[in-house]
Design an enzyme around this catalytic site. Sequence first.
Site, short mmCIF file in Angstrom:
data_model
loop_
_atom_site.label_atom_id
_atom_site.label_comp_id
_atom_site.label_asym_id
_atom_site.label_seq_id
_atom_site.Cartn_x
_atom_site.Cartn_y
_atom_site.Cartn_z
N ASP A 11 -52.02 25.02 -32.99
CA ASP A 11 -52.90 24.51 -34.05
C ASP A 11 -52.55 23.06 -34.36
O ASP A 11 -51.90 22.77 -35.36
CB ASP A 11 -52.69 25.43 -35.28
N THR A 15 -59.40 9.70 -26.11
CA THR A 15 -58.01 10.07 -26.48
C THR A 15 -57.85 11.58 -26.59
O THR A 15 -56.89 12.15 -26.07
CB THR A 15 -57.64 9.39 -27.82
N LYS A 37 -49.22 31.58 -34.34
CA LYS A 37 -49.77 30.24 -34.46
C LYS A 37 -48.62 29.23 -34.60
O LYS A 37 -47.77 29.37 -35.47
CB LYS A 37 -50.70 30.13 -35.67
N THR A 94 -59.60 25.48 -45.11
CA THR A 94 -59.72 26.47 -46.20
C THR A 94 -59.11 25.95 -47.51
O THR A 94 -59.27 26.57 -48.54
CB THR A 94 -59.05 27.80 -45.79
N ARG A 105 -47.82 32.18 -45.18
CA ARG A 105 -46.78 32.45 -46.18
C ARG A 105 -46.65 33.89 -46.61
O ARG A 105 -45.55 34.36 -46.91
CB ARG A 105 -47.01 31.52 -47.39
N HIS A 127 -58.08 15.12 -33.60
CA HIS A 127 -59.23 14.39 -34.16
C HIS A 127 -59.02 12.91 -33.88
O HIS A 127 -58.24 12.24 -34.55
CB HIS A 127 -59.31 14.66 -35.68
N ASP A 128 -59.73 12.39 -32.86
CA ASP A 128 -59.59 10.98 -32.49
C ASP A 128 -60.83 10.63 -31.65
O ASP A 128 -61.76 11.44 -31.56
CB ASP A 128 -58.27 10.79 -31.71
N ILE A 129 -60.83 9.50 -31.00
CA ILE A 129 -61.99 9.15 -30.17
C ILE A 129 -62.06 10.10 -28.96
O ILE A 129 -61.03 10.66 -28.55
CB ILE A 129 -61.97 7.67 -29.73
N PRO A 130 -63.25 10.30 -28.39
CA PRO A 130 -63.38 11.27 -27.29
C PRO A 130 -62.41 11.05 -26.14
O PRO A 130 -61.82 12.00 -25.63
CB PRO A 130 -64.85 11.07 -26.84
N ASP A 188 -44.91 28.70 -39.88
CA ASP A 188 -44.75 27.35 -40.46
C ASP A 188 -43.34 27.21 -41.03
O ASP A 188 -43.13 27.39 -42.24
CB ASP A 188 -45.81 27.13 -41.55
N LYS A 194 -54.98 20.60 -34.32
CA LYS A 194 -56.16 20.01 -34.97
C LYS A 194 -56.40 18.56 -34.53
O LYS A 194 -56.42 17.64 -35.35
CB LYS A 194 -56.00 20.04 -36.49
N ARG A 208 -55.07 36.16 -48.14
CA ARG A 208 -54.04 36.55 -49.10
C ARG A 208 -54.22 38.01 -49.47
O ARG A 208 -55.33 38.42 -49.87
CB ARG A 208 -54.16 35.73 -50.41
O1 C5P Z 1 -49.56 30.12 -45.60
P1 C5P Z 1 -51.02 30.24 -45.27
O2 C5P Z 1 -51.45 31.67 -44.96
O3 C5P Z 1 -51.90 29.56 -46.29
O4 C5P Z 1 -51.15 29.43 -43.90
C1 C5P Z 1 -52.38 29.15 -43.30
C2 C5P Z 1 -52.15 28.50 -41.98
O5 C5P Z 1 -53.40 28.25 -41.38
C3 C5P Z 1 -51.43 27.16 -42.05
O6 C5P Z 1 -50.60 27.08 -40.91
C4 C5P Z 1 -52.53 26.13 -41.98
O7 C5P Z 1 -52.11 24.94 -41.33
C5 C5P Z 1 -53.57 26.85 -41.14
N1 C5P Z 1 -54.96 26.47 -41.35
C6 C5P Z 1 -55.60 26.59 -42.55
N2 C5P Z 1 -56.92 26.21 -42.69
C7 C5P Z 1 -57.58 25.77 -41.65
C8 C5P Z 1 -56.96 25.67 -40.40
C9 C5P Z 1 -55.62 26.05 -40.29
O8 C5P Z 1 -54.98 27.04 -43.52
N3 C5P Z 1 -58.86 25.48 -41.74
#
Ligand code: C5P
Length: 234
Positions: A60, A69, A33, A119, A211, A64-67, A11, A62, A181
């Site tokens: 990644d 699209t 990712k 998350t 991170r 999310h729209d109408i089927p 990221d 993600k 973490r």
């Molecule tokens: O920095 P960190 O470890 O929190 O990054 C988590 C990564 O996982 C981010 O790129 C975030 O967009 C992605 N992610 C997430 N929770 C989800 C799906 C993806 O944190 N449910």
Amino acid sequence: MNQDIIIPAIDVQTPDRLNFIIEELACEASMVKVGMELYYSFGEKILDDLSEKELKIFLDLKLHDIPNTVGKSCKALGKLGIQMLNVHAAGGADMMSAANESFKSENEKAKLIAVTQLTSTSQKMLNEQLLIPGTILDCVLRYAELAKKSGLDGVVCSAMEAPYIKKELGPDFLCITPGIRPSGADHNDQKRVMTPQQAMANGSDYLVIGRAITEATSPKKAFQDITQSLSQGI
Ligand code: C5P
């Protein structure tokens, strides 16, 4: 320990940081990712750059729209040579089925994964902001069940939910878990957090780690420290 299990989330937005991280991780990680931040900053070219380094790609975005699209978008994304893509389970069964059919028609071997609840979502947020009653676990389980019925290969969830998903939906249904973490690290915006060791013990198939790796002075050392601690079981 199989180091393919760790998927670093790259990221970043600046070419300097991107190049540094790719150099540090190219010989360590097997899959990385590419999320919205990276993809929208660098466009499709980033996928070629990473593939040239023989890195597999989890895109990644993600969706999310109408089927209609999402289905047509997944067809386009299926042509990009990526190994994994995700959509939001909240888009429903028709959207997920359309995504799966279109994506796999272009890229049979790639995995399509459904995001259950982010998350960064807490129990309180689920009930009071998203207005979804009940527990996070129940919501994640029902979304996972819907994803499986729609033909998808697995879900993105917290490692807290992984054992319940494995028990209900079987060992082959993938659990990809962000919100990881190392012990004592800042949780930042994440709410449903586990350590790499806890996530592995809970049956996660892949740990998405952003991170804790990408903001380290040496992402390579951060990656190696995590894989080493996992293989030593500490
Ligand atoms: O920095 P960190 O470890 O929190 O990054 C988590 C990564 O996982 C981010 O790129 C975030 O967009 C992605 N992610 C997430 N929770 C989800 C799906 C993806 O944190 N449910």
